[in-house]
Every structure is written in structure tokens, then in C-alpha cells.
Design a protein around this motif. Structure first.
Motif, PDB file in Angstrom:
ATOM      1  N   ARG A 175      10.841   3.970  -9.304  1.00 26.42           N
ATOM      2  CA  ARG A 175      11.739   3.355  -8.420  1.00 26.42           C
ATOM      3  C   ARG A 175      13.165   3.222  -9.257  1.00 26.42           C
ATOM      4  O   ARG A 175      13.184   3.151 -10.573  1.00 26.42           O
ATOM      5  CB  ARG A 175      11.115   1.821  -8.038  1.00 26.42           C
ATOM      6  N   ALA A 187      -5.471  -0.822  -6.248  1.00 25.41           N
ATOM      7  CA  ALA A 187      -3.960  -1.442  -6.087  1.00 25.41           C
ATOM      8  C   ALA A 187      -3.863  -1.295  -4.344  1.00 25.41           C
ATOM      9  O   ALA A 187      -3.298  -2.247  -3.867  1.00 25.41           O
ATOM     10  CB  ALA A 187      -2.803  -0.710  -6.840  1.00 25.41           C
ATOM     11  N   LEU A 188      -4.395  -0.402  -3.866  1.00 26.05           N
ATOM     12  CA  LEU A 188      -4.338  -0.261  -2.494  1.00 26.05           C
ATOM     13  C   LEU A 188      -5.255  -0.913  -1.498  1.00 26.05           C
ATOM     14  O   LEU A 188      -5.024  -1.243  -0.214  1.00 26.05           O
ATOM     15  CB  LEU A 188      -4.214   1.244  -1.999  1.00 26.05           C
ATOM     16  N   GLY A 214      -5.846  -4.044  -1.105  1.00 31.47           N
ATOM     17  CA  GLY A 214      -5.486  -5.274  -0.460  1.00 31.47           C
ATOM     18  C   GLY A 214      -4.458  -4.889   0.822  1.00 31.47           C
ATOM     19  O   GLY A 214      -4.175  -5.698   1.764  1.00 31.47           O
ATOM     20  N   LEU A 215      -4.215  -3.507   0.931  1.00 34.82           N
ATOM     21  CA  LEU A 215      -3.319  -3.405   2.090  1.00 34.82           C
ATOM     22  C   LEU A 215      -4.061  -3.144   3.417  1.00 34.82           C
ATOM     23  O   LEU A 215      -5.299  -2.579   3.344  1.00 34.82           O
ATOM     24  CB  LEU A 215      -2.516  -1.974   1.828  1.00 34.82           C
ATOM     25  N   SER A 262       4.311   2.655   4.866  1.00 37.70           N
ATOM     26  CA  SER A 262       5.481   1.551   5.126  1.00 37.70           C
ATOM     27  C   SER A 262       4.626   0.481   4.379  1.00 37.70           C
ATOM     28  O   SER A 262       5.477  -0.401   3.782  1.00 37.70           O
ATOM     29  CB  SER A 262       5.523   1.410   6.558  1.00 37.70           C
ATOM     30  N   ASP A 263       3.385   0.103   4.481  1.00 38.63           N
ATOM     31  CA  ASP A 263       3.046  -1.026   4.052  1.00 38.63           C
ATOM     32  C   ASP A 263       3.069  -0.941   2.357  1.00 38.63           C
ATOM     33  O   ASP A 263       3.252  -1.722   1.837  1.00 38.63           O
ATOM     34  CB  ASP A 263       1.666  -1.361   4.576  1.00 38.63           C
ATOM     35  N   PHE A 264       2.629   0.325   1.964  1.00 35.54           N
ATOM     36  CA  PHE A 264       2.588   0.482   0.542  1.00 35.54           C
ATOM     37  C   PHE A 264       3.988   0.315  -0.073  1.00 35.54           C
ATOM     38  O   PHE A 264       4.406  -0.090  -0.860  1.00 35.54           O
ATOM     39  CB  PHE A 264       2.231   1.971   0.264  1.00 35.54           C
ATOM     40  N   ALA A 273       6.544  -1.538   1.346  1.00 37.09           N
ATOM     41  CA  ALA A 273       6.926  -2.814   1.350  1.00 37.09           C
ATOM     42  C   ALA A 273       6.281  -3.576   0.261  1.00 37.09           C
ATOM     43  O   ALA A 273       7.027  -4.298  -0.256  1.00 37.09           O
ATOM     44  CB  ALA A 273       6.099  -3.453   2.464  1.00 37.09           C
ATOM     45  N   LYS A 274       5.200  -3.040  -0.366  1.00 38.45           N
ATOM     46  CA  LYS A 274       4.643  -3.849  -1.550  1.00 38.45           C
ATOM     47  C   LYS A 274       4.930  -3.530  -2.655  1.00 38.45           C
ATOM     48  O   LYS A 274       5.274  -4.224  -3.650  1.00 38.45           O
ATOM     49  CB  LYS A 274       2.789  -3.908  -1.288  1.00 38.45           C
ATOM     50  N   PHE A 275       5.065  -1.972  -2.897  1.00 45.64           N
ATOM     51  CA  PHE A 275       5.506  -1.337  -4.235  1.00 45.64           C
ATOM     52  C   PHE A 275       6.802  -0.810  -4.671  1.00 45.64           C
ATOM     53  O   PHE A 275       7.203  -0.472  -5.485  1.00 45.64           O
ATOM     54  CB  PHE A 275       4.209  -0.248  -4.707  1.00 45.64           C
TER      55      PHE A 275
END
Lengths: 223, 251
Positions: free
Chosen positions: B109, B121-122, B124-125, B152-154, B156-158
Motif C-alpha cells: 500500500r 485474515a479473510l 472475518g469478511l 471491495s470488502d477486502f 475497505a479492511k486492508f
């Protein structure tokens, strides 16, 4: 002998521009089709003809060029669409469409033309800028062009234009129609060229110059 | 406006049509020569990533139009009875076998240090299932039932804050295959980080343990065996775009 105006300038330009544009579209389309040449004519489960037989792509140098084919296709599609829109708008604006669009006499006249060309009908055809068979052919090929654009868009953007793809019967059905229309252009081309040769130089020259040499009628002789 | 030429009769008419024919053949000949010459110059002139440079410019123009009109409308879904197993059509960058327990994804990032994620790690999505048509750039297509988490959820979180990235780059662990996506396509609600195929754990040959499924793109962008995800402002390199294909490939 006298000169008779036949094809307006912008109709001629549009007609001739379509030659290289349609050629590039078909050529690049075949490069794309090569990557998944799924279409064949089957009757009662038996394969009559596979599009295309082995050796076809090699002979024309069309294989292994999917990326190249897509790039040319998605560039020249703009010229195909713009030229088509221009032609249709011009024929409407100029009133030329009256000579081109089939009317209520067309079905009978088209039949007479076919009988005439098969040498079954001996009498000469009724006069007119375009005969019934020509009206059917020239209007038909414009509608085929519209069909190619619609099915092409359905294949090009099947998610963004999902409604259009559904209207075409789904993604693979849109591809089949798109391909069949291309075969239709080739058939049109073969018949068109044969008829132009049969009709002779005076007729073909009119698509170059815009004018035809007409035999004088009695009225013009004494005009 | 009456056409004065139509008043010509006899030899005058014949002389005029001969003149017009000469002129038309000359104009047509010059136009054909110029057109054919221009096409040949473009066709056999310099290439840019596998295709003539001017075709690259047109594809970029097409991309601008597609991105300006892009909408999040959904790809059609199909009944489960139509779902099938897609063919395996390329193994660039892929391992024969993969182990989901030890699988790691490097996360890059612009605003933070790189991170290494494991698959839990995924978990929880929210999970998402869809039955969509995978379309290969070659022309074939297959209806497949996919399951996983929305990209998009991934993101938003990461991922970085919205607006902090314009593109997403994904690659296999060895970097042998890599794709670039515009942010809008990556964040489309049907873009999944996928780990099941027709209800079963995703096999390695179909991209297990984790692949991308993105119905707004051709199959080549649906990268298998994801080992690296980068959020970036820079337009990422793309394996097939370097080999003559359009970079955008949007459907």
C-alpha cells in the motif's frame, strides 16, 4: 445519348469507404474467430461444413493473431459505425431512401427480377433507379450492418450492456449471429459483384462518376 | 438545383462521361494509394507492446470512454444447473500444488509498510456466492459458481483509504503472471477474492487457494493463485497487455 444523374456524391464516397473498412473488419474478425472457431453447419447431427476447414487460416495468414485482430477490430469499428450512420442519415436527408426502401410493389418486382435473371421471364424489367431485388438487397445489407453493430456491442460489453446481450439471446448466441452476418456480407459481396459485371460498365461507372449514359427517349429528342 | 450535365446529349454527353470517368479513376486511384500506403505504414511501422502504436492510442481512447461510462451494474447470474467447470487454459506463474494453510499474500500500500496476510485474515469478511459467465478473450465462455469475499470488502479492511489508489496490481507468488486493474473495476460488487468453485474448495489448477473473479473483465484478468496485492496510483504492468492485448479489457 444523354447523361443522367444516378448516385449522389456522398453515397458514392460512403460506398467506397465501406470497402476497405468492411475488409479490415472481416479480416480482423477472422483473426479473432480463429481462437475459438466453434461454428459449423449441422443437419440431423451430421457436420456438413465446419467454419473453417484446416488450412484456411494458414492459407490467409490469419492464425495466432488474436491480439492483433482485436486491436484492429476495436479501432475500425468506429469507422464502420460512423460511415453507416452517415450513409443512413444522408439517404434520409436527401430523399434517396425513396429509391432504396422496399415498397408494396417490391415483393412482386423482386420475384420478376429473379425470374428474369434465371432467364425464365423474357420480357424486360420495369424501369426505375433500383429494381425490387436491389431494394431488398441494399436495404437488407444496411439492416445487416445494424445487426452487426448491435450484436457486436453485446459481445464487446456483455456486463455493462447486459440487457443488450440478453436481447441477443445471450453471449454465445450474440457471437453466432455476429458470425452469421459476416458470412452474409461475403454472400452479398459475391452476388453483388456478379450482378455488377452482368449489368455492364455503364452501370458500374455510375458508382464512380455519379452519371449514367441513357438512351434518349422521344421526349428528350425533341426537347 | 438543376444539373447542367443532364442537358448534354449525343457526342457531348459521351465526351463528358469519359472526362468524368478519367477524373473519378484518378481521384479513386490516388485515394486508394494514399489509404493503402497509410495502412501499410501503420501496420508495418513501429509496434508498441505487440501491436502498431496507433492501435494502442485507439485502445486507450476506447478505455477512456469505457471508464467514463462505467457503472456498477451487475453481470447476469444463472441457475445452478448451468454451472460447469471451466477449462484450464494457461499455467503462467502457477504452481502444480498449493497449500492453503501456509499460503501468504504480500500486501503493498502507498501509505503503509508492506504486510503479509494468511488466508484466515479473510475469514472475518462477509462471504458472497455468485453464478456468472466466465468469458475468455478467445471467445469461449462458461457458467461457473464462484464463492469468496468481495474485493471491495477486502479493500475497505486492508487497503488504503478510498481515493488513495487508482489501480490494483495482482501477481502470482513467483511474479510469473500479473494483472493490472482500474480501481472502479476492482471495487465492482461482483469482483471476488474467490476460494470455492461450484461449492468445493478451489483446486490449485483453477487458482486455489485464492484467485480473482471479475465479471467486468475477460478471463485473463481473473488471476489465479494470488500471492501479491498492491494498491497503487501508478498504472500497473499487465502480462497480456505487454503481449499485444488491450490493457483495460473491460466487459
Amino acid at each position: 445519348m444523354r447523361l443522367e444523374a444516378k448516385h449522389p456524391r456522398w453515397v458514392r464516397y460512403s460506398h467506397w469507404l465501406n470497402v476497405p473498412v468492411l475488409f479490415v473488419m472481416i479480416w480482423s474478425g477472422l483473426m479473432i474467430y480463429w481462437a475459438h472457431d466453434a461454428h459449423e453447419i449441422r443437419i440431423a447431427g451430421r457436420v456438413l461444413f465446419h467454419f473453417f476447414p484446416p488450412g484456411f487460416y494458414d492459407a490467409l495468414g490469419l492464425g495466432f493473431q488474436l491480439a492483433q485482430g482485436m486491436a484492429w477490430h476495436f479501432a475500425f469499428m468506429w469507422l464502420f459505425v460512423l460511415n453507416g450512420l452517415f450513409y443512413v442519415s444522408y439517404t434520409f436527408w436527401s430523399g434517396e431512401w425513396r429509391h432504396l426502401v422496399p415498397n408494396r410493389h417490391t415483393p412482386y418486382e423482386a420475384l420478376q427480377v429473379v425470374l428474369h435473371d434465371l432467364k425464365i421471364r423474357k420480357a424486360p424489367l420495369p424501369p426505375g433507379k433500383f429494381n425490387g431485388a436491389q431494394r431488398v438487397a441494399y436495404t437488407g445489407v444496411v439492416l445487416m450492418g445494424a445487426g452487426s453493430v448491435v450484436t457486436g456491442l453485446a459481445i464487446y460489453k456483455p456486463t455493462q450492456l447486459a440487457w443488450l446481450t440478453a436481447l441477443c439471446g445471450g453471449y454465445q448466441c450474440a457471437r453466432t449471429i455476429h458470425f452469421a452476418l459476416t458470412i452474409g456480407y461475403v454472400a452479398f459481396f459475391v452476388i453483388h459483384i456478379a450482378q455488377v459485371i452482368r449489368a455492364g460498365w455503364n452501370n458500374a461507372r455510375a458508382m464512380l462518376t455519379g452519371y449514367e449514359l441513357a438512351v434518349e427517349t422521344p421526349e428528350t429528342t425533341h426537347a | 438545383m438543376p444539373d447542367p450535365r443532364t442537358h448534354l446529349v449525343g457526342p457531348a454527353a459521351e465526351a463528358e462521361i469519359r472526362r468524368l470517368t478519367r477524373r473519378s479513376l484518378l481521384v479513386g486511384g490516388v485515394a486508394t494509394a494514399v489509404g493503402a500506403g497509410a495502412l501499410a505504414a501503420l501496420r508495418y511501422g513501429p509496434d508498441e507492446a505487440g501491436i502498431p502504436w496507433f492501435l494502442r492510442r485507439v485502445l486507450e481512447g476506447n478505455e477512456r470512454l469505457a471508464r467514463a461510462t462505467f457503472s456498477n451494474r451487475l453481470a447476469p447470474e444463472f441457475p445452478r444447473a448451468r454451472a460447469a467447470i471451466p477449462r484450464v487454459n494457461g499455467r503462467y506463474g502457477m504452481a502444480e500444488t498449493t497449500d492453503s494453510a501456509s499460503w501468504t499474500i504480500t500486501l503493498v500500500r502507498p501509505d503503509r509498510h508492506d504486510a503479509v496476510l494468511t488466508l484466515p485474515a479473510l475469514y472475518g469478511l462477509p462471504r458472497s456466492e455468485m453464478i456468472t459467465e466466465l468469458k475468455c478473450v478467445e471467445g469461449w465462455s462458461e457458467v461457473v459458481a464462484w464463492g469468496g469475499v468481495r474485493f471491495s470488502d477486502f479493500a475497505a479492511k486492508f487497503g488504503p483509504a478510498p481515493g488513495q489508489f487508482d489501480y490494483v496490481a495482482l501477481a502470482t507468488p513467483d511474479g510469473g503472471y500479473y494483472v493490472g486493474l482500474d480501481a472502479a473495476s476492482a471495487l465492482h460488487p461482483q469482483t471476488l477474492l474467490c476460494d470455492t468453485l461450484n461449492g468445493e474448495p478451489l483446486p490449485a489448477e483453477h487458482g486455489g487457494p485464492l484467485r480473482l473473479v471479475i465479471p467486468v473483465k475477460y478471463g485473463v484478468k481473473n488471476i489465479k493463485q494470488i500471492g501479491r496485492i498492491e494498491f497503487t496510483r501508478k498504472r500497473p504492468a499487465d502480462y497480456w497487455a505487454e503481449r499485444g492485448y488491450d490493457w483495460y479489457l473491460g466487459l
